[in-house]
Design a protein around this motif. Structure first.
Motif, PDB file in Angstrom:
ATOM      1  N   ASP A  42       5.943  71.286   2.958  1.00 23.90           N
ATOM      2  CA  ASP A  42       6.066  70.180   2.010  1.00 23.90           C
ATOM      3  C   ASP A  42       7.407  69.472   2.153  1.00 23.90           C
ATOM      4  O   ASP A  42       7.494  68.249   2.020  1.00 23.90           O
ATOM      5  N   SER A  81       7.805  64.091  -3.294  1.00 29.08           N
ATOM      6  CA  SER A  81       6.523  64.807  -3.197  1.00 29.08           C
ATOM      7  C   SER A  81       5.438  64.142  -4.033  1.00 29.08           C
ATOM      8  O   SER A  81       4.245  64.326  -3.770  1.00 29.08           O
ATOM      9  N   ASN A 101      -0.911  64.940   0.760  1.00 26.88           N
ATOM     10  CA  ASN A 101      -1.259  66.302   1.174  1.00 26.88           C
ATOM     11  C   ASN A 101      -0.121  67.279   0.880  1.00 26.88           C
ATOM     12  O   ASN A 101       0.380  67.988   1.744  1.00 26.88           O
ATOM     13  N   THR A 102       0.321  67.308  -0.389  1.00 25.49           N
ATOM     14  CA  THR A 102       1.295  68.282  -0.839  1.00 25.49           C
ATOM     15  C   THR A 102       0.883  68.754  -2.223  1.00 25.49           C
ATOM     16  O   THR A 102       0.178  68.045  -2.953  1.00 25.49           O
ATOM     17  N   LYS A 103       1.314  69.960  -2.592  1.00 29.18           N
ATOM     18  CA  LYS A 103       1.046  70.486  -3.925  1.00 29.18           C
ATOM     19  C   LYS A 103       2.196  70.216  -4.879  1.00 29.18           C
ATOM     20  O   LYS A 103       2.234  70.749  -5.983  1.00 29.18           O
ATOM     21  N   MET A 126       6.108  75.616   1.127  1.00 30.05           N
ATOM     22  CA  MET A 126       7.183  74.753   0.641  1.00 30.05           C
ATOM     23  C   MET A 126       7.936  74.111   1.797  1.00 30.05           C
ATOM     24  O   MET A 126       8.344  72.950   1.719  1.00 30.05           O
ATOM     25  N   THR A 151       1.047  73.003 -10.659  1.00 26.83           N
ATOM     26  CA  THR A 151       1.258  73.271  -9.239  1.00 26.83           C
ATOM     27  C   THR A 151      -0.054  73.565  -8.519  1.00 26.83           C
ATOM     28  O   THR A 151      -0.173  73.336  -7.323  1.00 26.83           O
ATOM     29  N   LYS A 209       7.093  67.092   5.006  1.00 25.45           N
ATOM     30  CA  LYS A 209       6.308  65.912   4.633  1.00 25.45           C
ATOM     31  C   LYS A 209       7.103  64.970   3.733  1.00 25.45           C
ATOM     32  O   LYS A 209       7.046  63.745   3.893  1.00 25.45           O
ATOM     33  N   CYS A 210       7.835  65.542   2.783  1.00 30.48           N
ATOM     34  CA  CYS A 210       8.585  64.701   1.842  1.00 30.48           C
ATOM     35  C   CYS A 210       9.718  63.967   2.543  1.00 30.48           C
ATOM     36  O   CYS A 210      10.018  62.810   2.222  1.00 30.48           O
ATOM     37  N   LEU A 225       6.605  69.536  -5.295  1.00 33.14           N
ATOM     38  CA  LEU A 225       7.788  70.384  -5.243  1.00 33.14           C
ATOM     39  C   LEU A 225       8.481  70.334  -6.599  1.00 33.14           C
ATOM     40  O   LEU A 225       8.892  69.272  -7.064  1.00 33.14           O
TER      41      LEU A 225
END
Length: 674
Positions: A503, A303, A308-310, A500, A381, A506-507, A312
């Motif tokens: 995410d 991550s 474009n992720t907050k 989540m 986060t 995406k990860c 993990l």
């Protein structure tokens, strides 16, 4: 020994506030370095114009001892002095006049810009220990005193030109043993620190390079390694061949592969193999089982490279001694040294660590997060891609702005919930496997390891994993999910959990970024997620929602096991004592599992708040066991089995078909089986 007296270049008068602060700051860095070198804690003092570090030594007052102390100060001067502060090398002899603390330093006239200040002691260790003789001798000899033999190659190297051509910035230069010493602006060998690296070219053309940090070679010759990092392999190979022609007795090559071979293997896995399986298989070579835990940790690292992720973050719960810490440290061992931080830190220590770099993994092992650290985690986060800024006032009322770098992830390993609900809602919640079957597998693995004998050096697979993560961390990856509108959740009450899942998709895609068609835009690699990414993310999302919804309810492993026990016993009503006897836990543990508790101002919820199938009534019980009727109050807990089954089934996630076909029956069967 008054080792390390950072002071200012002489002005004939006192120091400015900025110069004074720079000396105090340098003293802190020197003290930290000496601690790394095995020195005890010094007495720290403010001379009024600079800083003092006082260390106790036990040496004979002779020439040999004087040379050792002189060598220590010379080393510190070489490594830490700059155009702002200078380590005083003149105070090496025993007959030395020293500052009397409490007196006023009256050098020159006192002016608003350069005022007189009072000398004072800043801190005194509880025990002022003697510096071991061998530590003094090591530090005095950390820089080469004699010219090494020049490398016999097709031509000599002009070090200053070589550094410039390869973009290695030089902070300062100075004469050294007839040659020139270059203090590098940043360490090229490790991202765990910035200062400490140097390179020397002697009069005979020989080159010596290294870093003074003990964790980064401790002054050992690393010039061949530095060249290998920046020069193409073919050039080095040609020079090696040319050197072999003139070398009368060439040294046979070392059998170990060159560092870039691990990188090449990592590239091959990222381009053609299965990166996640390779990472998990390497993890399982040291840690048995807990594949779901390992996958959550791997997705957390990935991550850090997804734009474009907050981010993990991972919370691992399980009973003491069941492998929480070992799982985390095993996965940390697969990432480059510069990107990991373990141990206990104070509330603000993270802000003052200048060696932290973006993309660091923080591991808090069985540590209760203070209120301040929980706030830091919430900030991490909320603004994952931005540094976390902390503004404070120094002792001399100067504003200092500190920060924690961007894209750092947090791993929390604890028997019980490590924080309040707002913290836990930001975490991937996963349980360690504490079953009897897992205990047997761990024991069998330990037996095989001990029977096979010890091994030396790092496993090539571990080194390849580190190279793999280094490659991934070099890229910023934007992942588009074209099928996002077709993803359905049976329960979206906690709004962070669907995010989540996205995410996780995406990860997973980010690990396959070299196998996907993409485009480069402003230094960003843009790729699209596939059905394969969704299937992997949905499987992991289902795994961390097993047995009543660990991710949804943030239950610990003990809480989930208690619910399974209650359902298996078929109880409609039960007491703490009944559940204690069935689980083998203590009365205190069972009561906390059911009712929660408060510790250090933080409230930890129990099953009464987490699970809708559990309720409680305050009953009056008649006790006639002694022949006397005694009325007493007793808590009777009630369990609704049907509500529990519905609650367990609320964790489904699926992908609607293009035509809106709904949830596949096979997925429901898999969920019920889990």
């Amino acid at each position: 020994m008054r080792a390390g007296r950072p002071r200012w270049p002489s002005h004939g008068c006192g120091t400015t506030d900025a110069e004074h602060a720079a000396a105090l700051d340098a003293a802190g860095r020197i003290a930290a370095y000496l601690t790394e070198q095995g020195f005890p804690e010094p007495l720290r003092a403010d001379s009024g114009n600079g800083a003092h570090l006082l260390y106790r030594i036990d040496l004979a007052n002779d020439d040999a001892a004087t040379e050792v102390v002189k060598g220590v100060l010379t080393t510190l001067d070489t490594l830490f002095s700059n155009d702002v502060i200078t380590v005083d090398t003149a105070n090496y002899n025993a007959a030395r006049i020293w500052k009397l603390y409490g007196t006023l330093s009256r050098k020159g006239d006192s002016t608003p810009e350069r005022p007189h200040r009072r000398a004072k002691i800043l801190s005194v260790p509880q025990n002022i220990e003697v510096v071991p003789r061998e530590r003094l001798q090591h530090l005095a000899g950390i820089l080469p005193k004699d010219e090494p033999a020049p490398r016999r190659t097709g031509g000599s190297i002009d070090l200053v030109r070589w550094l410039a051509e390869h973009g290695i910035a030089v902070r300062s230069t100075r004469p050294w043993q007839g040659g020139t010493l270059y203090v590098l602006a940043e360490c090229p060998f490790s991202g765990a620190h910035k200062d400490g690296a140097f390179a020397i070219q002697f009069a005979n053309g020989a080159v010596f390079a290294g870093c003074h940090h003990a964790s980064c070679g401790g002054g050992a010759q690393r010039w061949p390694e530095l060249r290998a990092m920046y020069e193409p392999r073919e050039k080095r190979k040609q020079e090696a061949i040319a050197g072999a022609k003139v070398e009368e007795n060439p040294t046979p090559p070392r059998p170990a592969p060159a560092p870039d071979e691990y990188r090449e293997r990592a590239f091959a896995i990222l381009q053609h193999g299965d990166p996640l399986t390779f990472l998990l298989d390497t993890f399982n070579k040291s840690h048995v089982g807990d594949r779901t835990v390992a996958e959550c940790l791997a997705m957390s690292i990935a991550s850090q490279s997804v734009e474009n992720t907050k981010g993990l973050h991972v919370a691992i719960s399980g009973n003491s001694g069941k492998g929480k810490s070992h799982a985390c440290t095993t996965m940390q061992n697969l990432i480059p040294e510069a990107y990991k931080l373990t141990g206990t830190v104070s509330d603000k220590a993270l802000y003052y660590d200048d060696d932290l770099r973006p993309g660091t993994v923080f591991l808090f092992d069985d540590t209760a997060l203070s209120d301040d650290l929980q706030e830091v985690l919430k900030s991490a986060t909320t603004s994952f891609h931005e540094p976390i800024i902390h503004r404070t006032i120094t002792a001399d009322r100067q504003l200092r702005v500190c920060s924690i770098p961007e894209r750092c992830v947090w791993w929390l390993a604890k028997v019980e919930n490590p924080g309040d609900d707002q913290v836990m809602n930001r975490m991937l919640t996963v349980w360690i496997d504490d079953s009897a079957e897992q205990d047997a597998r761990v024991l069998e693995h330990l037996k095989r390891t001990e029977a096979s004998g010890s091994t030396r050096g790092d496993d090539p697979d571990v080194l390849t994993c580190r190279a793999l993560w280094s490659i991934v961390k070099e890229h910023r990856i934007f992942v588009h999910i074209p099928f996002a509108r077709r993803i359905e959740f049976s329960n979206a009450a906690n709004r962070r959990n669907p995010a989540m899942l996205f995410d996780l998709i995406k990860c997973h895609a980010a690990l396959w970024f070299l196998q996907r068609e993409g485009e480069e835009t402003d230094g960003e690699t843009r790729i699209e997620a596939t059905r394969q990414d969704f299937d992997a993310a949905a499987r992991l999302y289902g795994a961390i929602n097993q047995e009543g919804g660990g991710q949804e309810s943030k239950m610990t492993r003990n809480e989930a096991a208690a619910l399974v026990t209650i359902a298996r016993m078929g109880w409609e009503t039960f007491t703490v004592r009944m559940l204690q006897q069935a689980t083998g836990l203590s009365y205190h543990q069972v009561r906390r599992i059911l009712q929660g508790y408060t510790a250090k101002g933080t409230t930890y919820c129990g099953l009464l708040e987490k699970c809708p199938a559990v309720s409680v009534v305050d009953a009056t019980v008649l006790d006639e066991s002694t022949g006397i009727v005694v009325r007493r109050h007793e808590l009777h807990f009630q369990f609704d089995a049907e509500a529990y089954r519905e609650w367990v089934a609320q964790t489904a996630v699926w992908l609607e078909d293009e035509g809106g076909g709904g949830l596949p029956a096979a997925f429901w069967r898999e969920l019920q089986h889990a």
